[in-house]
Design an enzyme around this catalytic site. Structure first.
Site, PDB file in Angstrom:
ATOM      1  N   PRO A  10       0.792  -1.230   0.000  1.00 37.16           N
ATOM      2  CA  PRO A  10       0.000   0.000   0.000  1.00 37.16           C
ATOM      3  C   PRO A  10       0.829   1.287   0.000  1.00 37.16           C
ATOM      4  O   PRO A  10       1.863   1.363   0.653  1.00 37.16           O
ATOM      5  CB  PRO A  10      -0.819  -0.099   1.291  1.00 37.16           C
ATOM      6  CG  PRO A  10      -0.148  -1.133   2.117  1.00 37.16           C
ATOM      7  CD  PRO A  10       0.512  -2.080   1.162  1.00 37.16           C
ATOM      8  N   ASN A  11       0.333   2.221  -0.767  1.00 41.14           N
ATOM      9  CA  ASN A  11       0.883   3.581  -0.882  1.00 41.14           C
ATOM     10  C   ASN A  11       2.177   3.653  -1.689  1.00 41.14           C
ATOM     11  O   ASN A  11       2.689   4.751  -1.931  1.00 41.14           O
ATOM     12  CB  ASN A  11       1.101   4.232   0.498  1.00 41.14           C
ATOM     13  CG  ASN A  11      -0.215   4.434   1.218  1.00 41.14           C
ATOM     14  OD1 ASN A  11      -1.123   5.037   0.661  1.00 41.14           O
ATOM     15  ND2 ASN A  11      -0.336   3.919   2.425  1.00 41.14           N
ATOM     16  N   ARG A  18       5.594  10.872  -1.919  1.00 39.40           N
ATOM     17  CA  ARG A  18       5.815  10.572  -0.485  1.00 39.40           C
ATOM     18  C   ARG A  18       7.128  11.221  -0.018  1.00 39.40           C
ATOM     19  O   ARG A  18       7.961  11.592  -0.846  1.00 39.40           O
ATOM     20  CB  ARG A  18       5.827   9.048  -0.280  1.00 39.40           C
ATOM     21  CG  ARG A  18       4.472   8.407  -0.621  1.00 39.40           C
ATOM     22  CD  ARG A  18       4.430   6.950  -0.247  1.00 39.40           C
ATOM     23  NE  ARG A  18       4.394   6.771   1.199  1.00 39.40           N
ATOM     24  CZ  ARG A  18       4.470   5.579   1.798  1.00 39.40           C
ATOM     25  NH1 ARG A  18       4.591   4.480   1.052  1.00 39.40           N
ATOM     26  NH2 ARG A  18       4.434   5.470   3.102  1.00 39.40           N
ATOM     27  N   TYR A  23      11.913   7.988   1.123  1.00 38.64           N
ATOM     28  CA  TYR A  23      11.580   7.102   0.002  1.00 38.64           C
ATOM     29  C   TYR A  23      12.254   7.463  -1.322  1.00 38.64           C
ATOM     30  O   TYR A  23      12.054   6.759  -2.316  1.00 38.64           O
ATOM     31  CB  TYR A  23      10.056   7.063  -0.174  1.00 38.64           C
ATOM     32  CG  TYR A  23       9.333   6.649   1.103  1.00 38.64           C
ATOM     33  CD1 TYR A  23       9.542   5.391   1.661  1.00 38.64           C
ATOM     34  CD2 TYR A  23       8.467   7.523   1.770  1.00 38.64           C
ATOM     35  CE1 TYR A  23       8.909   5.002   2.839  1.00 38.64           C
ATOM     36  CE2 TYR A  23       7.821   7.144   2.945  1.00 38.64           C
ATOM     37  CZ  TYR A  23       8.050   5.885   3.472  1.00 38.64           C
ATOM     38  OH  TYR A  23       7.428   5.501   4.638  1.00 38.64           O
ATOM     39  N   ASN A  72       8.009  -5.663  -0.871  1.00 41.08           N
ATOM     40  CA  ASN A  72       7.957  -4.519   0.031  1.00 41.08           C
ATOM     41  C   ASN A  72       6.512  -4.440   0.514  1.00 41.08           C
ATOM     42  O   ASN A  72       5.648  -3.892  -0.175  1.00 41.08           O
ATOM     43  CB  ASN A  72       8.363  -3.230  -0.689  1.00 41.08           C
ATOM     44  CG  ASN A  72       8.395  -2.053   0.270  1.00 41.08           C
ATOM     45  OD1 ASN A  72       7.875  -2.136   1.389  1.00 41.08           O
ATOM     46  ND2 ASN A  72       8.983  -0.941  -0.159  1.00 41.08           N
ATOM     47  N   ALA A  75       3.255  -0.722   4.804  1.00 37.45           N
ATOM     48  CA  ALA A  75       2.713  -0.696   6.174  1.00 37.45           C
ATOM     49  C   ALA A  75       2.285  -2.085   6.661  1.00 37.45           C
ATOM     50  O   ALA A  75       2.279  -2.346   7.877  1.00 37.45           O
ATOM     51  CB  ALA A  75       1.543   0.273   6.246  1.00 37.45           C
ATOM     52  N   HIS A  78       4.210  -4.281   9.262  1.00 38.98           N
ATOM     53  CA  HIS A  78       4.090  -4.101  10.704  1.00 38.98           C
ATOM     54  C   HIS A  78       2.779  -4.650  11.283  1.00 38.98           C
ATOM     55  O   HIS A  78       2.578  -4.606  12.484  1.00 38.98           O
ATOM     56  CB  HIS A  78       4.216  -2.603  11.042  1.00 38.98           C
ATOM     57  CG  HIS A  78       5.280  -1.924  10.229  1.00 38.98           C
ATOM     58  ND1 HIS A  78       6.615  -2.245  10.356  1.00 38.98           N
ATOM     59  CD2 HIS A  78       5.220  -0.974   9.266  1.00 38.98           C
ATOM     60  CE1 HIS A  78       7.320  -1.507   9.506  1.00 38.98           C
ATOM     61  NE2 HIS A  78       6.496  -0.730   8.832  1.00 38.98           N
ATOM     62  N   ASP A  85       1.959 -15.360   6.748  1.00 36.52           N
ATOM     63  CA  ASP A  85       1.626 -16.772   6.573  1.00 36.52           C
ATOM     64  C   ASP A  85       1.658 -17.181   5.101  1.00 36.52           C
ATOM     65  O   ASP A  85       2.069 -18.297   4.766  1.00 36.52           O
ATOM     66  CB  ASP A  85       0.246 -17.078   7.175  1.00 36.52           C
ATOM     67  CG  ASP A  85       0.260 -17.039   8.706  1.00 36.52           C
ATOM     68  OD1 ASP A  85       1.357 -16.967   9.295  1.00 36.52           O
ATOM     69  OD2 ASP A  85      -0.833 -17.075   9.303  1.00 36.52           O
ATOM     70  N   GLU A  96      12.947  -9.276   1.653  1.00 34.01           N
ATOM     71  CA  GLU A  96      12.141  -8.164   2.177  1.00 34.01           C
ATOM     72  C   GLU A  96      12.826  -6.854   1.774  1.00 34.01           C
ATOM     73  O   GLU A  96      14.026  -6.684   2.000  1.00 34.01           O
ATOM     74  CB  GLU A  96      12.085  -8.281   3.710  1.00 34.01           C
ATOM     75  CG  GLU A  96      11.337  -7.150   4.385  1.00 34.01           C
ATOM     76  CD  GLU A  96      11.554  -7.140   5.908  1.00 34.01           C
ATOM     77  OE1 GLU A  96      12.153  -8.094   6.464  1.00 34.01           O
ATOM     78  OE2 GLU A  96      11.150  -6.144   6.524  1.00 34.01           O
ATOM     79  N   HIS A  98      12.759  -2.514   1.709  1.00 34.97           N
ATOM     80  CA  HIS A  98      12.239  -1.215   2.138  1.00 34.97           C
ATOM     81  C   HIS A  98      13.105  -0.113   1.550  1.00 34.97           C
ATOM     82  O   HIS A  98      14.340  -0.229   1.553  1.00 34.97           O
ATOM     83  CB  HIS A  98      12.230  -1.092   3.668  1.00 34.97           C
ATOM     84  CG  HIS A  98      11.397  -2.136   4.317  1.00 34.97           C
ATOM     85  ND1 HIS A  98      10.016  -2.083   4.313  1.00 34.97           N
ATOM     86  CD2 HIS A  98      11.722  -3.284   4.950  1.00 34.97           C
ATOM     87  CE1 HIS A  98       9.547  -3.154   4.925  1.00 34.97           C
ATOM     88  NE2 HIS A  98      10.561  -3.904   5.315  1.00 34.97           N
ATOM     89  N   SER A 100      13.188   2.925   2.843  1.00 33.61           N
ATOM     90  CA  SER A 100      13.714   3.676   3.987  1.00 33.61           C
ATOM     91  C   SER A 100      14.435   2.730   4.950  1.00 33.61           C
ATOM     92  O   SER A 100      14.358   1.511   4.808  1.00 33.61           O
ATOM     93  CB  SER A 100      12.558   4.382   4.716  1.00 33.61           C
ATOM     94  OG  SER A 100      11.714   3.411   5.326  1.00 33.61           O
ATOM     95  N   ARG A 105      13.461   3.823  12.313  1.00 35.46           N
ATOM     96  CA  ARG A 105      12.438   4.868  12.327  1.00 35.46           C
ATOM     97  C   ARG A 105      11.575   4.756  13.601  1.00 35.46           C
ATOM     98  O   ARG A 105      12.065   4.367  14.642  1.00 35.46           O
ATOM     99  CB  ARG A 105      11.625   4.799  11.029  1.00 35.46           C
ATOM    100  CG  ARG A 105      12.492   5.134   9.807  1.00 35.46           C
ATOM    101  CD  ARG A 105      11.727   5.036   8.513  1.00 35.46           C
ATOM    102  NE  ARG A 105      10.608   5.976   8.483  1.00 35.46           N
ATOM    103  CZ  ARG A 105       9.646   5.958   7.551  1.00 35.46           C
ATOM    104  NH1 ARG A 105       9.683   5.052   6.581  1.00 35.46           N
ATOM    105  NH2 ARG A 105       8.660   6.836   7.593  1.00 35.46           N
ATOM    106  N   ARG A 109       7.267   0.975  13.599  1.00 36.84           N
ATOM    107  CA  ARG A 109       7.807   0.334  12.384  1.00 36.84           C
ATOM    108  C   ARG A 109       8.832  -0.750  12.721  1.00 36.84           C
ATOM    109  O   ARG A 109       9.296  -1.474  11.852  1.00 36.84           O
ATOM    110  CB  ARG A 109       8.436   1.377  11.459  1.00 36.84           C
ATOM    111  CG  ARG A 109       7.435   2.317  10.847  1.00 36.84           C
ATOM    112  CD  ARG A 109       8.073   3.262   9.842  1.00 36.84           C
ATOM    113  NE  ARG A 109       7.324   4.485   9.754  1.00 36.84           N
ATOM    114  CZ  ARG A 109       6.262   4.668   8.944  1.00 36.84           C
ATOM    115  NH1 ARG A 109       5.875   3.727   8.136  1.00 36.84           N
ATOM    116  NH2 ARG A 109       5.613   5.829   8.949  1.00 36.84           N
TER     117      ARG A 109
HETATM  118  C1  DQA Z   1       8.309   1.090   3.690  1.00 36.25           C
HETATM  119  C2  DQA Z   1       8.406   1.360   5.193  1.00 36.25           C
HETATM  120  C3  DQA Z   1       7.048   1.168   5.858  1.00 36.25           C
HETATM  121  O1  DQA Z   1       7.154   1.402   7.265  1.00 36.25           O
HETATM  122  C4  DQA Z   1       6.058   2.150   5.292  1.00 36.25           C
HETATM  123  O2  DQA Z   1       4.780   1.965   5.858  1.00 36.25           O
HETATM  124  C5  DQA Z   1       6.006   2.154   3.807  1.00 36.25           C
HETATM  125  C6  DQA Z   1       7.223   1.918   3.042  1.00 36.25           C
HETATM  126  C7  DQA Z   1       9.636   1.405   2.970  1.00 36.25           C
HETATM  127  O3  DQA Z   1       9.756   1.013   1.806  1.00 36.25           O
HETATM  128  O4  DQA Z   1      10.518   2.042   3.535  1.00 36.25           O
HETATM  129  O5  DQA Z   1       4.971   2.438   3.222  1.00 36.25           O
HETATM  130  O6  DQA Z   1       8.040  -0.292   3.502  1.00 36.25           O
END
Ligand code: DQA
Length: 142
Positions: A10-11, A18, A23, A72, A75, A78, A85, A96, A98, A100, A105, A109
């Site tokens: 998401p996002n 952002r 990011y 990735n 959110a 977390h 699963d 995994e 990210h 950031s 942070r 997170r």
């Molecule tokens: C993220 C870090 C997450 O905490 C955050 O909610 C994101 C992006 C990252 O790529 O740094 O949306 O996964």
């Protein structure tokens, strides 16, 4: 060619808008373009982005036998036992990602439900977290 799926949660479709200190400045399309340029002819790449937990889970279930998955979960990293699963069932190498430095942070997170079902985490390098993860995948998949 080895099959690799890149999932963004998401996002992440809003990258570019952002906060850039976390990011970077590239949009998701620009990041994906960079990934394609570096890996064309080496990996058979599929890209998937969704803001919906259920859609991500369904995609993971379809990708159960991929050679590699970069995820990735944004959110959902977390919060989502269900994504954790679903990942656990996937047999390929799971990385995994990210943009950031998520471990450094806010406290909320640092709760991470996917870390223990992934083989390795790449974080804090903006778009290069994906690039470095694919370089690592090349090494381990040969
Ligand atoms: C993220 C870090 C997450 O905490 C955050 O909610 C994101 C992006 C990252 O790529 O740094 O949306 O996964």
């Amino acid at each position: 060619m080895k099959k690799v799926l890149i999932i963004n949660g998401p996002n992440l479709n809003m990258l570019g808008k952002r906060p850039k200190e976390h990011y970077g400045s590239l949009t998701l399309d620009e990041i994906n373009q960079k990934i394609v340029e570096e890996n064309q002819g080496y990996f058979d790449l599929d890209f998937f982005q969704s803001n919906s937990e259920g859609e991500i889970i369904t995609k993971l279930q379809e990708a159960i036998a991929y050679d590699g998955i970069l995820i990735n979960p944004a959110a959902y990293t977390h919060t989502s036992v269900a994504i954790r699963d679903a990942l656990e069932l996937c047999t390929g190498i799971k990385l995994e990602i990210h943009l950031s430095k998520v471990d450094e942070r806010e406290d909320f997170r640092r709760i991470n439900l996917v870390r223990d079902v992934c083989d390795k985490c790449f974080q804090g390098l903006h778009e290069n977290s994906y690039i470095e993860a694919l370089r690592y995948l090349k090494e381990v998949l040969g």
